[in-house]
Design a protein around this motif. Structure first.
Motif, PDB file in Angstrom:
ATOM      1  N   GLY A  12       0.802  -1.215   0.000  1.00  0.00           N
ATOM      2  CA  GLY A  12       0.000   0.000   0.000  1.00  0.00           C
ATOM      3  C   GLY A  12       0.835   1.265   0.000  1.00  0.00           C
ATOM      4  O   GLY A  12       0.292   2.373  -0.033  1.00  0.00           O
ATOM      5  N   SER A  18      -3.313  -2.843  -2.011  1.00  0.00           N
ATOM      6  CA  SER A  18      -4.326  -2.980  -0.954  1.00  0.00           C
ATOM      7  C   SER A  18      -5.566  -3.726  -1.435  1.00  0.00           C
ATOM      8  O   SER A  18      -6.171  -4.510  -0.693  1.00  0.00           O
ATOM      9  N   GLU A  22      -7.033  -7.046   0.394  1.00  0.00           N
ATOM     10  CA  GLU A  22      -8.409  -7.002   0.894  1.00  0.00           C
ATOM     11  C   GLU A  22      -9.234  -8.146   0.326  1.00  0.00           C
ATOM     12  O   GLU A  22      -9.960  -8.834   1.060  1.00  0.00           O
ATOM     13  N   HIS A  47      -5.498  -3.904   7.768  1.00  0.00           N
ATOM     14  CA  HIS A  47      -4.362  -3.157   7.223  1.00  0.00           C
ATOM     15  C   HIS A  47      -3.253  -2.950   8.244  1.00  0.00           C
ATOM     16  O   HIS A  47      -3.479  -2.468   9.342  1.00  0.00           O
ATOM     17  N   ALA A 175      -1.284   2.780   6.332  1.00  0.00           N
ATOM     18  CA  ALA A 175      -2.254   2.151   7.223  1.00  0.00           C
ATOM     19  C   ALA A 175      -2.357   2.871   8.564  1.00  0.00           C
ATOM     20  O   ALA A 175      -1.362   3.368   9.095  1.00  0.00           O
TER      21      ALA A 175
END
Length: 227
Positions: A12, A18, A22, A47, A175
């Protein structure tokens, strides 16, 4: 104030993945507990966290190292297959290569502090050519020997690896848990990175000094360069 070293989060941050993490965790969550992660869980639980903390959260109980390795690898295999299939986006984030080349040329100490485990780290080193810039021995990853983000341990360890005091380091993070970790480690400057629609929320986090969308926006004037 100018800063002498940089510590990068990876997922990320240097690599915009990301969405893949996810989706992989949603798939894996459904397998483990019968339902996917919801949006709040993705933001607050997933995260920046280690596989151990997230898998134990999904199971609702602690697990031993053997089970952790088996389940963690199962999830990461889903994720790595997504990376390989998405050839167009399996690359370092915009501006990263140019920025890393610049840091290396100017001899600015830098490293990675990531919640990823060793298998994924070696996957990145090989497929994204990270050996060109990073010394594997100086990268801090999830080896189970320290508390994960949001505890400060990972950034304290990373600063020690590059021989720079935490207060003289910059951390780049995406994050919430990672930003808290850097703040608790007394990092000198915390730069949050994320898409434009997340900038306002990132700016509100304790310790965040500025927010960028990619490394083309990184202000190099804050670096302590002697050559």
């Amino acid at each position: 104030m100018k800063y002498s070293g940089i510590i990068f989060d990876f997922n990320g941050t240097l690599f915009f993945d990301s969405d893949k993490h996810e989706e992989a965790w949603r798939i894996f969550s459904k397998k483990l507990r019968g339902n996917s992660l919801n949006e709040e869980e993705v933001e607050k639980v997933m995260h920046g966290r280690t596989n151990k903390s997230l898998i134990e959260y999904l199971l609702g109980s602690s697990i031993d190292d053997e089970k952790l390795f088996t389940l963690g690898e199962e999830k990461e295999q889903i994720y790595r297959e997504m990376c390989i299939k998405d050839k167009a986006n399996f690359k370092l984030a915009p501006g990263v290569i140019e920025f890393l080349d610049y840091l290396k040329k100017k001899q600015i100490p830098f490293t990675i502090a990531t919640a990823s485990g060793k298998t994924n780290l070696l996957f990145y080193m090989e497929t994204l050519n990270l050996n060109k810039w990073f010394d594997l021995d100086k990268i801090v990853f999830d080896d189970g020997s320290f508390l994960g983000k949001p505890e400060p341990d990972i950034y304290l360890k990373a600063a020690a690896k590059i021989g720079i005091k935490p207060e003289d380091c910059i951390v780049v993070e995406d994050a919430v848990s990672g930003i808290e970790s850097a703040y608790r480690a007394n990092i000198g400057k915390i730069i949050a990175i994320g898409p434009k629609d997340k900038h306002e929320n990132l700016k509100k986090l304790k310790g965040v000094d500025c927010v960028i969308s990619d490394f083309k926006e990184f202000d190099r004037n804050i670096l302590d360069i002697n050559n």
